[in-house]
Design an enzyme around this catalytic site. Structure first.
Site: not given
Lengths: 339, 339
Positions: B161, B306
């Site tokens: 994310e 991420e």
């Protein structure tokens, strides 16, 4: 290690597109490798694995659930490709050299480098494990292995071991060098039960008395000679030689770490070149790691040896180096920094 | 998960040339993947990484040291290859799909899949983060991403994310679902100081009051709608869809784990398909992991997001599978077992 390259790497890490420090251990690993390799762009692509094997007279005292035969049988398995470290070396595209530093094998084994002063150590519950000359030979065997490995200019050296009975030797070394009761260090090794562990600790305590290795600050060479193993001495010699050749060493589990403690006592400067790969499930490992102020990369409850834990840590080094080299800076990517 | 394949893998592990259990977590990982993939020889070669991005209205309350602009700037960096997850996906030879699940970007970004019901969430200190319809859209966006990824038949799915402000949303979700005071969960996120952390916790506590999310056992969908993020809802939807498609998911850090907690509350059966990759340095992560009875593989003090921590764990899965498939049995290698 090069302070200049460490500082340069530190500065680069701060410029990369991530909150400063957010890659944690991976950042510190890249910075440390930059310092050790003396370069802006550290690497861990070219990996050499060297595994030292030896047998232990102390197995006569029933300190392992496996017979000594297994040491030589496993040498065959390493070469034929069926052992854990064989699989890992293939997966990692790393070289694997197996050194018979003191097994009971009467003949040279095909595919194995034989470099040993004797077959197996003496039973240290009754006599010294080896003579001073045999110790010197084993330390030099470690150095010779590093010299061979250095020809391929490895970025990192992985050191491993095999030897039925060698957690007993490693525990004896650790107890002596750290002046701790063996019972605090001894673990299950390859699979002892509680009664077996108690017996193993008592055997070590008696042996340390016999050899006069309790109390005072012990001489690491005297300890290795009395209760060491030929493969453990070779590991210590290899670490000192690797540091002198400026090759970072990935240290495996309890036995290799006990060898690292010995090496650091013989030559404190070699400590800088040691990267501790993992915390094993063998009881004494945590104690030796603390004594070396080592924070290992992984904690996967491994207790196999062979260098397997160090090999498993290789991808972390590779990814740390790839991130260091490959990420964009805030400027390159036109990303805003903190407000 | 297939019990039959788990038991077969367990039996094979016991037959391999090593003391039983000595490969610790790597053995359990291979056994678990065998059960999840329904095969004797689990794999983690074909890895799909899907990263969901979203913006957060709560950033108006000063909960992050970075401006919201950074979310969209980082979307560009992911695609151009300069972000940590871009480097990792290349190194791991994994696919990377970036989904704009709710960023503030006014237009579709090249190389990014745009699948969002609105631009950024509402400021949940004053209004619900999203409507029920927008929540349903975001959950379905997660499912759509898994359907796209499933075409390549991945062995494992890595979920990540990006979203400035999303540790605040994740902390609010966690506090509500676990009925804990926000001050116990809130951490530094991308780099808040102590005063910032106190303010962030107070903002969350007030918001949970406002939305009536304190005390009783909260409805996970109501929580997501009130204080969630569009990328967090997409993550939860993706995890449920992946479990239904029988694809194991490698869970990243605090935000993805908060989404996992939500997904497991919505559909408890999906928990089995989640492999927790690492314990991050963000304070609340440990608490959510405990609530999910998760023991993560790595502890590297990462706090980037991420999907980077999950990606870093991929080599462990690969090596665990290689050892499981490639090691010789005691019989094959003619090695003696314990006495």
């Amino acid at each position: 290690p090069s302070k200049t390259h460490e500082e340069g790497a530190e500065a680069r890490q701060t410029s990369l597109t991530k909150p400063p420090g957010s890659l944690g251990v991976l950042e510190r690993l890249a910075v440390r490798l930059a310092g050790l390799q003396g370069t802006d762009r550290p690497k861990a692509e070219n990996v050499a694995i060297v595994l030292f094997a030896g047998d232990h007279g102390i197995t006569a005292q029933g300190v392992s659930p496996y017979p000594s035969d297994v040491t030589v049988q496993m040498l065959g398995n390493f070469i034929q490709g069926g052992a854990a470290i064989s699989v890992l070396s293939r997966e990692l595209n790393a070289s694997l050299e197996v050194v018979d530093a003191g097994s009971l094998a009467p003949d040279d084994l095909p595919g194995v480098v034989t470099d040993k002063p004797r077959r197996g150590t003496g039973d240290f519950s009754a006599e010294p494990a080896m003579t001073a000359a045999e110790l010197a030979f084993a330390l030099a065997a470690g150095r010779r292995a590093v010299e061979r490995a250095a020809n391929a200019k490895p970025d990192v050296l992985v050191l491993g071991e095999m030897g039925i009975g060698n957690t007993t030797s490693a525990a004896a070394i650790t107890a002596s060098l750290l002046d701790l009761p063996p019972v605090e260090i001894v673990g299950a090794g390859a699979g002892l039960d509680d009664e077996g562990i108690r017996r193993k600790a008592a055997t070590i305590a008696d042996a340390l008395q016999l050899h006069g290795l309790t109390g005072a600050l012990a001489d690491p060479l005297a300890v290795l000679q009395a209760v060491g193993g030929l493969e453990i001495a070779a590991l210590a010699g290899a670490m000192i030689a690797a540091a002198q050749a400026r090759i970072p060493v990935l240290v495996d589990g309890f036995i290799v770490t006990a060898a690292a403690l010995t090496a650091a006592r013989i030559n404190p400067a070699c400590r800088d070149w040691l990267i501790f790969s993992h915390r094993s499930f063998e009881r004494g490992h945590q104690i030796v790691l603390q004594a070396l102020e080592a924070e290992p990369l992984l904690d996967l409850r491994l207790r196999l040896g062979e260098g397997s834990g160090a090999a498993v840590a290789v991808p972390l080094l590779r990814l740390a180096c790839a991130l260091h080299a490959g990420m964009a800076t805030f400027e390159e990517a036109s990303v805003s920094g903190p407000c």
